[in-house]
Design a protein around this motif. Structure first.
Motif, PDB file in Angstrom:
ATOM      1  N   SER A 151       0.944  -1.200  -0.375  1.00 41.23           N
ATOM      2  CA  SER A 151       0.013   0.246  -0.104  1.00 41.23           C
ATOM      3  C   SER A 151       1.083   1.248  -0.258  1.00 41.23           C
ATOM      4  CB  SER A 151      -0.996  -0.169   1.289  1.00 41.23           C
ATOM      5  OG  SER A 151      -0.067   0.132   2.322  1.00 41.23           O
ATOM      6  N   ALA A 152       1.929   0.910   0.673  1.00 42.71           N
ATOM      7  CA  ALA A 152       2.897   2.372   1.155  1.00 42.71           C
ATOM      8  C   ALA A 152       3.089   2.541  -0.472  1.00 42.71           C
ATOM      9  CB  ALA A 152       4.081   1.569   1.272  1.00 42.71           C
ATOM     10  N   VAL A 153       3.498   1.503  -1.884  1.00 44.76           N
ATOM     11  CA  VAL A 153       4.068   1.570  -2.487  1.00 44.76           C
ATOM     12  C   VAL A 153       2.859   2.145  -3.525  1.00 44.76           C
ATOM     13  CG1 VAL A 153       5.666   0.764  -4.863  1.00 44.76           C
ATOM     14  CG2 VAL A 153       5.591   0.161  -2.809  1.00 44.76           C
ATOM     15  N   VAL A 154       2.243   2.078  -3.044  1.00 46.37           N
ATOM     16  CA  VAL A 154       0.940   2.416  -4.206  1.00 46.37           C
ATOM     17  C   VAL A 154       0.728   4.114  -4.020  1.00 46.37           C
ATOM     18  CG1 VAL A 154      -1.779   2.734  -4.472  1.00 46.37           C
ATOM     19  CG2 VAL A 154      -0.477   0.068  -4.427  1.00 46.37           C
ATOM     20  N   THR A 155       1.151   4.461  -2.771  1.00 42.40           N
ATOM     21  CA  THR A 155       0.716   6.026  -2.720  1.00 42.40           C
ATOM     22  C   THR A 155       2.678   6.366  -3.044  1.00 42.40           C
ATOM     23  OG1 THR A 155       1.274   5.783  -0.016  1.00 42.40           O
ATOM     24  CG2 THR A 155      -1.168   5.862  -0.612  1.00 42.40           C
ATOM     25  N   GLY A 156       3.039   5.932  -3.253  1.00 45.70           N
ATOM     26  CA  GLY A 156       4.782   6.921  -3.858  1.00 45.70           C
ATOM     27  C   GLY A 156       5.646   6.715  -2.622  1.00 45.70           C
ATOM     28  N   HIS A 157       5.165   6.340  -1.070  1.00 45.30           N
ATOM     29  CA  HIS A 157       5.382   6.172  -0.320  1.00 45.30           C
ATOM     30  C   HIS A 157       6.715   4.933   0.652  1.00 45.30           C
ATOM     31  CE1 HIS A 157       4.826  10.828   0.079  1.00 45.30           C
ATOM     32  NE2 HIS A 157       3.801  10.029  -0.216  1.00 45.30           N
ATOM     33  N   GLY A 158       7.083   4.707   0.685  1.00 41.72           N
ATOM     34  CA  GLY A 158       7.839   3.796   1.545  1.00 41.72           C
ATOM     35  C   GLY A 158       9.292   2.443   0.736  1.00 41.72           C
ATOM     36  N   PRO A 159       9.317   1.547   1.195  1.00 41.24           N
ATOM     37  CA  PRO A 159       9.977   0.842   0.650  1.00 41.24           C
ATOM     38  C   PRO A 159       9.923  -0.171  -0.456  1.00 41.24           C
ATOM     39  CG  PRO A 159       9.395  -0.459   2.357  1.00 41.24           C
ATOM     40  CD  PRO A 159       9.107   0.959   2.627  1.00 41.24           C
ATOM     41  N   PRO A 160      10.297  -0.580  -1.891  1.00 39.71           N
ATOM     42  CA  PRO A 160       9.636  -1.776  -2.550  1.00 39.71           C
ATOM     43  C   PRO A 160       9.303  -2.980  -1.886  1.00 39.71           C
ATOM     44  CG  PRO A 160      12.378  -1.085  -2.675  1.00 39.71           C
ATOM     45  CD  PRO A 160      11.968  -1.043  -1.541  1.00 39.71           C
ATOM     46  N   PRO A 161       8.181  -3.551  -2.462  1.00 38.39           N
ATOM     47  CA  PRO A 161       6.857  -4.005  -2.031  1.00 38.39           C
ATOM     48  C   PRO A 161       7.622  -5.742  -2.006  1.00 38.39           C
ATOM     49  CG  PRO A 161       6.627  -3.940  -4.540  1.00 38.39           C
ATOM     50  CD  PRO A 161       7.789  -3.052  -4.405  1.00 38.39           C
ATOM     51  N   GLY A 162       7.010  -6.204  -1.310  1.00 44.22           N
ATOM     52  CA  GLY A 162       8.001  -7.231  -0.901  1.00 44.22           C
ATOM     53  C   GLY A 162       7.782  -8.090   0.578  1.00 44.22           C
ATOM     54  N   ILE A 163       8.200  -9.676   1.048  1.00 42.79           N
ATOM     55  CA  ILE A 163       7.119  -9.970   1.557  1.00 42.79           C
ATOM     56  C   ILE A 163       8.216 -10.586   2.697  1.00 42.79           C
ATOM     57  CG2 ILE A 163       6.487 -12.142   3.214  1.00 42.79           C
ATOM     58  CD1 ILE A 163       5.156 -12.879   0.398  1.00 42.79           C
ATOM     59  N   THR A 164       8.227  -9.651   4.012  1.00 45.95           N
ATOM     60  CA  THR A 164       9.195  -9.920   5.034  1.00 45.95           C
ATOM     61  C   THR A 164       9.735 -10.830   5.739  1.00 45.95           C
ATOM     62  OG1 THR A 164       7.741  -8.784   7.044  1.00 45.95           O
ATOM     63  CG2 THR A 164       9.515  -7.252   5.950  1.00 45.95           C
ATOM     64  N   PHE A 165      10.882 -11.516   6.360  1.00 45.92           N
ATOM     65  CA  PHE A 165      10.697 -12.663   6.430  1.00 45.92           C
ATOM     66  C   PHE A 165      10.053 -13.264   7.580  1.00 45.92           C
ATOM     67  CE2 PHE A 165      13.029 -15.114  10.405  1.00 45.92           C
ATOM     68  CZ  PHE A 165      13.615 -15.840   9.698  1.00 45.92           C
ATOM     69  N   ASP A 166       9.152 -12.393   7.928  1.00 45.79           N
ATOM     70  CA  ASP A 166       8.538 -13.088   9.380  1.00 45.79           C
ATOM     71  C   ASP A 166       7.478 -13.229   8.449  1.00 45.79           C
ATOM     72  OD1 ASP A 166       7.819 -10.129   9.236  1.00 45.79           O
ATOM     73  OD2 ASP A 166       7.556  -9.495  10.782  1.00 45.79           O
ATOM     74  N   ARG A 167       6.308 -12.564   7.770  1.00 46.12           N
ATOM     75  CA  ARG A 167       5.902 -12.852   7.190  1.00 46.12           C
ATOM     76  C   ARG A 167       5.684 -13.582   5.872  1.00 46.12           C
ATOM     77  NH1 ARG A 167       1.358  -8.962   6.994  1.00 46.12           N
ATOM     78  NH2 ARG A 167       1.190  -7.846   9.192  1.00 46.12           N
ATOM     79  N   PHE A 168       7.348 -14.208   6.089  1.00 44.03           N
ATOM     80  CA  PHE A 168       7.341 -14.990   4.377  1.00 44.03           C
ATOM     81  C   PHE A 168       7.065 -16.525   5.449  1.00 44.03           C
ATOM     82  CE2 PHE A 168      10.398 -18.200   2.964  1.00 44.03           C
ATOM     83  CZ  PHE A 168      10.083 -19.062   2.152  1.00 44.03           C
ATOM     84  N   VAL A 169       7.993 -16.625   6.727  1.00 42.89           N
ATOM     85  CA  VAL A 169       7.333 -17.660   7.467  1.00 42.89           C
ATOM     86  C   VAL A 169       6.084 -18.079   7.806  1.00 42.89           C
ATOM     87  CG1 VAL A 169       7.642 -18.945   9.806  1.00 42.89           C
ATOM     88  CG2 VAL A 169       9.807 -17.553   8.476  1.00 42.89           C
ATOM     89  N   ARG A 170       5.398 -16.728   8.136  1.00 41.80           N
ATOM     90  CA  ARG A 170       3.869 -17.388   8.453  1.00 41.80           C
ATOM     91  C   ARG A 170       3.640 -17.799   7.050  1.00 41.80           C
ATOM     92  NH1 ARG A 170       0.454 -11.914   9.409  1.00 41.80           N
ATOM     93  NH2 ARG A 170      -1.648 -12.448   9.819  1.00 41.80           N
ATOM     94  N   ALA A 171       3.766 -16.931   6.277  1.00 45.95           N
ATOM     95  CA  ALA A 171       2.581 -17.172   5.058  1.00 45.95           C
ATOM     96  C   ALA A 171       2.980 -19.013   4.563  1.00 45.95           C
ATOM     97  CB  ALA A 171       3.015 -16.422   3.905  1.00 45.95           C
ATOM     98  N   CYS A 172       4.116 -19.728   4.496  1.00 42.34           N
ATOM     99  CA  CYS A 172       4.605 -21.032   4.648  1.00 42.34           C
ATOM    100  C   CYS A 172       3.565 -21.019   4.886  1.00 42.34           C
ATOM    101  CB  CYS A 172       6.559 -21.072   3.873  1.00 42.34           C
ATOM    102  SG  CYS A 172       6.453 -19.707   2.702  1.00 42.34           S
ATOM    103  N   VAL A 173       3.749 -21.206   6.461  1.00 45.05           N
ATOM    104  CA  VAL A 173       3.571 -22.253   7.418  1.00 45.05           C
ATOM    105  C   VAL A 173       1.714 -21.743   7.552  1.00 45.05           C
ATOM    106  CG1 VAL A 173       2.896 -22.820  10.220  1.00 45.05           C
ATOM    107  CG2 VAL A 173       5.012 -21.757   8.942  1.00 45.05           C
ATOM    108  N   VAL A 174       0.711 -21.358   6.838  1.00 46.99           N
ATOM    109  CA  VAL A 174      -0.629 -20.960   6.965  1.00 46.99           C
ATOM    110  C   VAL A 174      -0.674 -22.152   5.642  1.00 46.99           C
ATOM    111  CG1 VAL A 174      -1.873 -19.288   6.649  1.00 46.99           C
ATOM    112  CG2 VAL A 174      -0.795 -18.744   7.865  1.00 46.99           C
ATOM    113  N   ILE A 175       0.178 -21.611   5.086  1.00 47.33           N
ATOM    114  CA  ILE A 175      -0.635 -22.543   3.113  1.00 47.33           C
ATOM    115  C   ILE A 175       0.193 -24.182   3.525  1.00 47.33           C
ATOM    116  CG2 ILE A 175       0.852 -23.181   1.648  1.00 47.33           C
ATOM    117  CD1 ILE A 175       1.180 -20.084   0.665  1.00 47.33           C
TER     118      ILE A 175
END
Length: 208
Positions: A151-175
């Motif tokens: 959402s930050a990228v859409v508004t032109g602010h913040g770092p590039p998009p991507g899944i951080t380490f913690d959320r990557f672990v969570r996504a893989c575990v949930v899947i």
């Protein structure tokens, strides 16, 4: 320890990271790794002999020094809180420590551009190698759900998009958990299940 770009534990007091020592560390239990015991006592800021979700949240960091997402912390707690006490004791902490270190190696492998986050293509490759061949639509949904920077990228602010380490672990575990739940229902292994709304809700709500 925290690996730059990949996440891990913040350093104990005296090393510049959050989650410093609140009291002098006692000696480790017999046969325990002294360094790991030192980390445990650093995270156990109230000296209770066990670590709660909020203590663990303050001790776990991503490679960009942001704290772990609390929902991810709670998921990890549910996986390693063997005695269901609501906290993590030292032996449980040791298992959690190894689990996170193993995931750091996985994250490094798939973060091919060394950006410190996982983009859509890297996510697709990671899930495919794990045996989960999700459609492009599902990959997009996973990316949107776990990429808090989009959402930050859409508004032109913040770092590039991507899944951080913690959320990557969570996504893989949930899947993994959802896939295993589906496989239990798909008794004839044809990739389709017929279940009632109640059965579906019971299956989803029973997941950590």
């Amino acid at each position: 320890m925290a690996y730059a770009g990949y996440g891990g534990y913040s350093a104990p007091g005296g090393y510049g990271g959050p989650g410093g020592f609140s009291r002098p560390a006692t000696g480790p239990p017999h046969g325990a790794d002294p360094q790991l015991w030192a980390w445990f006592t650093a995270v156990d800021t109230d000296g209770s002999g066990a670590v709660g979700a909020h203590e663990l949240e303050k001790a776990l960091i991503n490679g960009d020094w942001t704290p772990f997402d609390l929902d991810t912390v709670k998921l990890l707690m549910s996986m390693f809180d063997v005695d269901r006490s609501g906290t993590i004791g030292f032996n449980e902490f040791c298992g959690l420590w190894k689990y996170i270190k193993d995931w750091q190696n996985v994250f490094r492998h798939f973060d091919r551009d060394q950006s410190g986050s996982i983009d859509r293509n890297e996510l697709r490759d990671a899930l495919s190698q794990f045996g989960y061949n999700l459609s492009p639509q599902l990959i997009g949904l996973v990316q949107a759900k776990y990429d808090i920077k989009a959402s930050a990228v859409v508004t032109g602010h913040g770092p590039p998009p991507g899944i951080t380490f913690d959320r990557f672990v969570r996504a893989c575990v949930v899947i993994k958990q959802l896939s295993e739940a589906f496989q239990r229902l798909d008794t004839d292994r044809d990739g389709w299940v017929q279940i009632s709304y109640d059965q579906f809700m019971q299956t989803v709500l029973s997941l950590p």
